[in-house]
Design an enzyme around this catalytic site. Structure first.
Site, PDB file in Angstrom:
ATOM      1  N   ARG A 131       0.823  -1.218   0.000  1.00  0.00           N
ATOM      2  CA  ARG A 131       0.000   0.000   0.000  1.00  0.00           C
ATOM      3  C   ARG A 131       0.855   1.265   0.000  1.00  0.00           C
ATOM      4  O   ARG A 131       0.456   2.283  -0.554  1.00  0.00           O
ATOM      5  CB  ARG A 131      -0.950  -0.001   1.201  1.00  0.00           C
ATOM      6  CG  ARG A 131      -2.090  -0.977   1.007  1.00  0.00           C
ATOM      7  CD  ARG A 131      -3.017  -1.016   2.198  1.00  0.00           C
ATOM      8  NE  ARG A 131      -4.205  -1.804   1.880  1.00  0.00           N
ATOM      9  CZ  ARG A 131      -5.113  -2.162   2.776  1.00  0.00           C
ATOM     10  NH1 ARG A 131      -4.976  -1.801   4.034  1.00  0.00           N
ATOM     11  NH2 ARG A 131      -6.164  -2.869   2.414  1.00  0.00           N
TER      12      ARG A 131
ATOM     13  N   LYS B 267     -21.033 -15.286   1.578  1.00  0.00           N
ATOM     14  CA  LYS B 267     -22.442 -14.970   1.820  1.00  0.00           C
ATOM     15  C   LYS B 267     -23.148 -14.294   0.655  1.00  0.00           C
ATOM     16  O   LYS B 267     -22.625 -13.372   0.053  1.00  0.00           O
ATOM     17  CB  LYS B 267     -22.551 -14.062   3.045  1.00  0.00           C
ATOM     18  CG  LYS B 267     -22.138 -14.767   4.327  1.00  0.00           C
ATOM     19  CD  LYS B 267     -22.214 -13.820   5.505  1.00  0.00           C
ATOM     20  CE  LYS B 267     -21.907 -14.576   6.807  1.00  0.00           C
ATOM     21  NZ  LYS B 267     -21.911 -13.657   7.941  1.00  0.00           N
TER      22      LYS B 267
ATOM     23  N   GLY C 251      -9.997  -7.315  -1.750  1.00  0.00           N
ATOM     24  CA  GLY C 251     -10.296  -8.321  -0.723  1.00  0.00           C
ATOM     25  C   GLY C 251      -9.636  -9.670  -0.960  1.00  0.00           C
ATOM     26  O   GLY C 251      -8.490  -9.766  -1.385  1.00  0.00           O
TER      27      GLY C 251
ATOM     28  N   GLY D  74     -14.204  -3.410   0.355  1.00  0.00           N
ATOM     29  CA  GLY D  74     -15.565  -2.896   0.535  1.00  0.00           C
ATOM     30  C   GLY D  74     -15.912  -1.806  -0.453  1.00  0.00           C
ATOM     31  O   GLY D  74     -17.027  -1.740  -0.969  1.00  0.00           O
TER      32      GLY D  74
END
Length: 401
Positions: free
Chosen positions: A41, A205, A358, A381
């Site tokens: 990063r 999910k 992710g 996200g």
């Protein structure tokens, strides 16, 4: 949603003080030694920082690290980041002892063009996550009256925090190169994709991917479902899923999605076979069964070989592929086969390949295919919400071209 936002190249930064929001939330060694275990990063922020310094700007960089929740936790200090950034830039990175206190104010006031200052962890102040206007104004004031705010932390733009959205009320706001690339690549793929557009959605999910599935059903040609959420689709169609991950409340929704795909003429591909295990463990006994025929006491942990073939064929002649979420429990070698196969198939296609942050980004990197992908998103996200078509507060606040 298409964004046409100004970037650092659309404003004059010469002689200006720039408040630069970076994502320096890097993983640190668990022993409290202050060792950064992955500086990806920090490296990702270099092009924007170097551009600003080379164009005679004074850079006041800021970031959060971890979740200190308004408390000063020494293990979450930005000091190791300042040291690593200094090595990478080959020049001193001045570190403020606070965020908007006396030390930061004095160092920001004295900062000359071509110099860089790094503030302490933004989340040491509770005003950051609350988007407190006083805290946002104090941050903006560090850059002075003719300062500019540059947003370059894509991983945080879905949150309306002081440093990601609040400061834009006090300073002209533009994007850095990292965010500009996210908007160009993901925004472009959603607004005007090279077809066929294939979306691969995995992860555990259905509930966390509803918005994405719904939005992509409007624009994709093919949607591929893998990972734990496939068992909810399977159970909804009357399949037996044993001990597999199942969201009982989302079965009805899964059926609606299957129907919507039919109505829209979108191919919705679901697993035809499954690798099952007798327990959730890397050394579990495994077997392959037809999807929807998982015996009691067993659980699905990966897509099966026929599904692997089906999914790999589906991406072979794609124009654009968006991938978010692994196909199985890729942390366990035995159940990483599906995820590996999809990553390999993407590395061989001529399509524009976008990995939506992710777990899928981690998988592609671990498997050594990162350099074969067109774009790996820097936000998990944020990229999900972007793909849902949601308004991202940290992007909406930037000036339009």
């Amino acid at each position: 949603m298409e964004y046409n936002k100004k970037s650092v190249k659309d404003v004059d930064v010469n002689g200006k003080k720039i408040l630069l929001r970076c994502d320096f939330n890097v993983p640190m060694a668990k022993d409290g030694s202050g060792v950064i275990t992955d500086d990806k990063r920090i490296r990702a922020a270099l092009p924007t920082i170097q551009y600003l310094l080379e164009n005679n700007a004074a850079v006041i960089a800021c970031s959060h690290m971890g979740k200190p929740k308004g408390e000063w936790k020494p293990e979450l200090s930005m000091a190791p980041v300042a040291a690593r950034l200094s090595e990478l830039l080959g020049k001193e990175v001045i570190l403020a002892k606070d965020i908007v206190g006396e030390d930061a104010k004095a160092k920001a006031a004295a900062l000359q063009p071509g110099q860089i200052l790094l503030l302490e962890n933004l989340r040491y102040d509770a005003g950051e996550t609350k988007n407190n206007p006083d805290f946002a104004k104090a941050l903006a004031d560090l850059a002075g009256e003719d300062g500019i705010y540059v947003s370059d932390a894509f991983g945080t733009v879905h949150r309306a925090h002081a440093s990601t959205a609040g400061v834009a009320a006090y300073l002209p706001a533009v994007s850095g190169f990292l965010i500009q690339k996210e908007l160009d690549v993901i925004g472009g793929a959603l607004a005007a994709p090279k077809r066929p557009l294939v979306a691969i959605l995995g992860g555990s999910k259905v509930s966390s991917k509803i918005g994405v599935i719904n939005n992509l059903l409007e624009i994709a040609d093919t949607i591929i479902i893998g990972g734990g959420m496939a068992y909810t689709f399977s159970a909804a169609q009357g399949g037996k899923v044993g001990n597999s991950l199942l969201e009982e409340d989302w079965k009805e929704y899964s059926l609606e999605m299957i129907q919507k795909a039919k109505d829209k003429g979108v191919k919705l591909l679901l697993p035809v076979d499954t690798v099952i295990a007798d327990k959730f463990a890397p050394d579990a006994n495994s077997d392959v069964v037809t999807a929807g025929e998982i015996p009691d006491g067993w659980e699905g942990l990966d897509i099966g070989p026929k599904t692997v073939e089906l999914y790999c064929n589906a991406v072979a002649d794609a124009g654009t592929v968006i991938w978010n979420g692994p196909m199985g429990v890729f942390e366990f070698e035995k159940f990483a086969v599906g995820t590996k196969a999809v990553a390999e198939a993407l590395s061989k296609t001529d399509a524009i390949t976008i990995i939506g942050g992710g777990d899928s980004a981690a998988a592609v990197q671990q498997l050594g295919y990162a350099d074969k992908m067109t774009h790996i998103s820097t936000g998990g996200g944020a990229s999900l919400e972007f793909m849902e078509g949601k308004v991202l507060p940290g992007i909406a606040c930037l000036q339009d071209k």
